[in-house]
Design a protein around this motif. Structure first.
Motif, PDB file in Angstrom:
ATOM      1  N   SER A  58       0.631  -1.367  -0.329  1.00 41.26           N
ATOM      2  CA  SER A  58      -0.041   0.016   0.162  1.00 41.26           C
ATOM      3  C   SER A  58       0.956   1.567   0.118  1.00 41.26           C
ATOM      4  N   ALA A  59       1.992   1.034   0.888  1.00 42.83           N
ATOM      5  CA  ALA A  59       2.581   2.714   0.778  1.00 42.83           C
ATOM      6  C   ALA A  59       3.018   2.801  -0.293  1.00 42.83           C
ATOM      7  N   ALA A  60       3.882   1.317  -0.765  1.00 42.69           N
ATOM      8  CA  ALA A  60       4.779   2.047  -2.047  1.00 42.69           C
ATOM      9  C   ALA A  60       3.806   2.232  -3.551  1.00 42.69           C
ATOM     10  N   LYS A  61       2.337   1.885  -3.762  1.00 48.26           N
ATOM     11  CA  LYS A  61       1.244   2.468  -4.456  1.00 48.26           C
ATOM     12  C   LYS A  61       1.527   4.006  -4.254  1.00 48.26           C
ATOM     13  N   ALA A 130       6.418   1.305   7.970  1.00 43.78           N
ATOM     14  CA  ALA A 130       6.373   0.887   7.159  1.00 43.78           C
ATOM     15  C   ALA A 130       6.258   1.524   5.619  1.00 43.78           C
ATOM     16  N   ASN A 131       5.325   3.121   5.711  1.00 43.48           N
ATOM     17  CA  ASN A 131       5.412   4.025   5.095  1.00 43.48           C
ATOM     18  C   ASN A 131       6.514   4.615   4.850  1.00 43.48           C
ATOM     19  N   GLY A 132       7.327   4.469   6.125  1.00 49.10           N
ATOM     20  CA  GLY A 132       8.387   5.603   6.166  1.00 49.10           C
ATOM     21  C   GLY A 132       9.483   5.518   5.121  1.00 49.10           C
ATOM     22  N   VAL A 133       9.994   3.520   5.834  1.00 54.43           N
ATOM     23  CA  VAL A 133      11.317   2.792   4.252  1.00 54.43           C
ATOM     24  C   VAL A 133      10.540   2.775   3.371  1.00 54.43           C
ATOM     25  N   VAL A 134       9.724   3.277   2.801  1.00 52.86           N
ATOM     26  CA  VAL A 134       9.750   2.985   1.385  1.00 52.86           C
ATOM     27  C   VAL A 134       9.570   4.217   1.676  1.00 52.86           C
ATOM     28  N   GLY A 135       9.217   5.805   2.065  1.00 52.32           N
ATOM     29  CA  GLY A 135       9.636   6.244   1.119  1.00 52.32           C
ATOM     30  C   GLY A 135      10.583   7.033   1.094  1.00 52.32           C
TER      31      GLY A 135
END
Length: 149
Positions: A58-61, A130-135
């Motif tokens: 979801s974060a990657a999208k 998850a949002n932090g690492v994907v960003g």
């Protein structure tokens, strides 16, 4: 007559705003593949791994990977603790993400809340890391693409 023209102008502006969002105008169709998502052993490992994989996808999208058409990433939970002390439940999580064949990114957060809301707190912490690492991984991919150009 003036009211009618203002109303029509307002309706046109509203429709334009709803149909042409900036996110869709600048978003690229980057295919993100998660090679592996590893979670440390412990209570609820399978459930946590499943939910983390969904959160990372979801974060990657939502992330901007720049000019890249496809990206292969991996993630590993280095630390996950969930403990109650007194009237506070504290959840800490550290994830290391990697662009396959490239550098790593680390995201860590510790968050506290009510012991009665343990599951919601764990989900919130996993979502945040998850949002932090994907960003950060998206930033790395963009920088690598710019360096090649």
């Amino acid at each position: 007559m003036r009211r009618a023209s203002r109303w029509v102008l307002s309706a046109v502006m509203a429709l334009t705003t709803l149909t042409a969002s900036p996110a869709s105008a600048f978003a690229r169709d980057t295919k993100v593949e998660w090679k592996s998502v590893d979670v440390t052993a412990g209570e609820g490992q399978a459930r946590r791994a499943r939910s983390l994989r969904g959160m990372l996808s979801s974060a990657a999208k939502k992330a901007d990977f720049g000019k890249a058409r496809s990206v292969v990433l991996s993630a590993r939970v280095v630390e996950f603790t969930s403990a109650t002390r007194g009237d506070v439940h504290r959840v800490s999580c550290t994830i290391v993400g990697r662009v396959v064949g490239g550098p790593t990114a680390r995201s860590r957060i510790s968050f506290g809340g009510r012991p009665s809301e343990r599951q919601a707190l764990e989900k919130q912490v996993l979502t945040m890391v998850a949002n932090g690492v994907v960003g950060r991984l998206a930033s790395i991919v963009r920088a690598r693409a710019e360096a090649r150009d």
